[in-house]
Every structure is written in C-alpha cells, then in structure tokens.
Scaffold this motif. Sequence first.
Motif, short mmCIF file in Angstrom:
data_model
loop_
_atom_site.label_atom_id
_atom_site.label_comp_id
_atom_site.label_asym_id
_atom_site.label_seq_id
_atom_site.Cartn_x
_atom_site.Cartn_y
_atom_site.Cartn_z
N GLU A 93 0.83 -1.20 0.00
CA GLU A 93 0.00 0.00 0.00
C GLU A 93 0.87 1.25 0.00
OE1 GLU A 93 -3.15 2.55 -0.08
OE2 GLU A 93 -3.13 0.38 -0.43
N GLU A 94 1.93 1.24 0.79
CA GLU A 94 2.86 2.38 0.82
C GLU A 94 3.50 2.60 -0.53
OE1 GLU A 94 7.39 3.11 2.38
OE2 GLU A 94 6.06 1.94 3.69
N LEU A 95 3.89 1.51 -1.21
CA LEU A 95 4.56 1.61 -2.50
C LEU A 95 3.59 1.89 -3.63
CD1 LEU A 95 7.08 -1.35 -2.09
CD2 LEU A 95 7.60 1.10 -2.00
N SER A 96 2.30 1.83 -3.34
CA SER A 96 1.29 2.13 -4.36
C SER A 96 0.94 3.62 -4.40
CB SER A 96 0.01 1.32 -4.11
OG SER A 96 0.27 -0.07 -4.21
N ARG A 97 1.27 4.34 -3.33
CA ARG A 97 0.87 5.75 -3.25
C ARG A 97 1.60 6.66 -4.23
NH1 ARG A 97 1.59 5.06 2.69
NH2 ARG A 97 -0.34 4.14 3.47
N PRO A 98 2.92 6.55 -4.39
CA PRO A 98 3.60 7.46 -5.33
C PRO A 98 3.08 7.24 -6.75
CG PRO A 98 5.19 6.33 -3.93
CD PRO A 98 3.88 5.64 -3.73
N GLN A 99 2.99 8.32 -7.49
CA GLN A 99 2.54 8.21 -8.88
C GLN A 99 3.62 7.63 -9.78
OE1 GLN A 99 1.56 12.21 -7.98
NE2 GLN A 99 -0.31 12.14 -9.20
N VAL A 100 4.87 7.71 -9.34
CA VAL A 100 5.99 7.10 -10.08
C VAL A 100 6.85 6.33 -9.09
CG1 VAL A 100 7.97 7.47 -11.59
CG2 VAL A 100 6.02 9.04 -11.70
#
Length: 273
Positions: free
Chosen positions: A159-166
């Motif tokens: 979930e944390e790694l899904s937040r950034p757009q890149v």
Amino acid sequence: MASEELDRLIHNLKRLSLAHAANDLEDHLRQGAQLKLGHLAFLARVMEAEVVARAETGTKRRLDEARFPEILRIDDYDFKFQPTLNRKQLLDVAELGFVDHCQAVLFIGPSGVGKTHLAIGLGVRACAAGYRVRFARANDLLKRLWAAMADNTLDEVLEELSRPQVLVIDELTHGARKIEHDYAAVFYELVSRRYRRGAMVLTTNLGFDQWPDALGTPSLVTPAVDRLLDASHTFVFPPEAPSYRAQRHEAPGPLPRPRHVSRRRTATVRSPR
C-alpha cells in the motif's frame, strides 16, 4: 506604509497561508517603489512571486520524499555518447505522458551506460511537475518485500509503495538472493498492485530470460513482465555500448528549477520490442 499597517498586512498574509509574500513583503514594497508600479501591477508581482516560491518549495519537498541518491537531469545526459539511444523517443517519454497513462519505462543494458541517470532524470522531472515519486534500489526493495511477507505486513508495504505516482526501481540484477527467497512472488504482487494504477521506471542489466535467476519462480516472473511490457516504453542498450559513467568528470549539478510540464493525456508511444 505605516508600521502598524505593515504589521497588520503581514499578519493577515500569514493567516491566509501566504508565507512567502509575508516574509518578502518589505522587499516587494521597495522594488515596487523603485519600479513605480501601480496597485494592480504590484499585487500581480507579489502573487506571482508567491506562486513561484510555493512551486520551488513543493518541488524540494517531493525531491526529498523521493529519496534519490543524487539529483540527475535528463538535460545533462550525453546522448552523443550513446548514439544507439533514441533521443527523440526518450524526450517524448520525458514529457511525462507515461505517468498519466500509468505505464512502465524500462532501461535495459550493461552497467555504466547511464540507465540510472535517465531513470532518476525522469523522476526529477516528475517531481518538478507535481507528481509524487519514490526511488528504491531493486535489491533493497525486494528484501523489504520478502521480509514483509514473512512478518505478515506485506499488504501495508505494498500500500505504501502504491501511493507514489511514479516508482523508480534501480539496478535489478543478480544479487545475493538465497534460493529459498522467492522474490518473484513479492515482485509480482508489487507489479500487480501498481498495474494501470501507477507508473514505474525500472533499470536492469538483465535480459528478460535472466529475470527468473534474479527473482525466483519463472511462472510468477512471466506475468509480472507481461504487465510491465503492456504499453511500455523500452530502451535497450547494446552489450557493446560504452560506459557513460567513466565520462563523468563533474559532480551532479544543483537541484533544477521547477518548470510546468503539461499533464494532458497524449497518444501512447509504443516502443519496439
């Protein structure tokens, strides 16, 4: 302007969260008097300075949050040194349409050709354009995902790694992976979680047929690669490409000034595979 009026104006600017205008107001007043600006021109000048300062502050914050090991820019890459690299295609990708379309950008080739430079350069441009970016070394990222699966926190990390757009993943290569550590499973979960939801930039010195040796179970590597390649932009350097790193004689430059990059949706540019 009377001291009392100046203090009240500064106080109200801060209450309106116009901190840059409040802090620089006396300078603006001095310059406005020197230039003999009218009320409207003076107000426009103050607001424009506020917008620029906020953009710079936002870019710096996003660069800090991205955790780049250094700041590198696309403009500083020596395309003449790598004539096999399609400069026009790369610059088209650097317009950041791949971010809006949640696509992957893959740089594949031997060490030293500038893959990391280009990956960070795309990330820096994305930060300047207002996108959230996260940089991670592939080995560190895979170890973290594997450990998270072991202690039942994988969903939280994904979930944390899904937040950034890149998400920029650098240096996927043969590491010191233990046979029992099946990174392919967690890598597949990461790619699946971001598939069509967020852009990825990945660098590697491995051909796709070598990814199972680095990651694990081939049956999980294949669908991960399929998702990455879906409408991706792939840049492949030949094995004999000269080392770009050996030509760098100067330290990376200062942080680039933010500039507006259009976020309009563009037609997908499909790279040859």
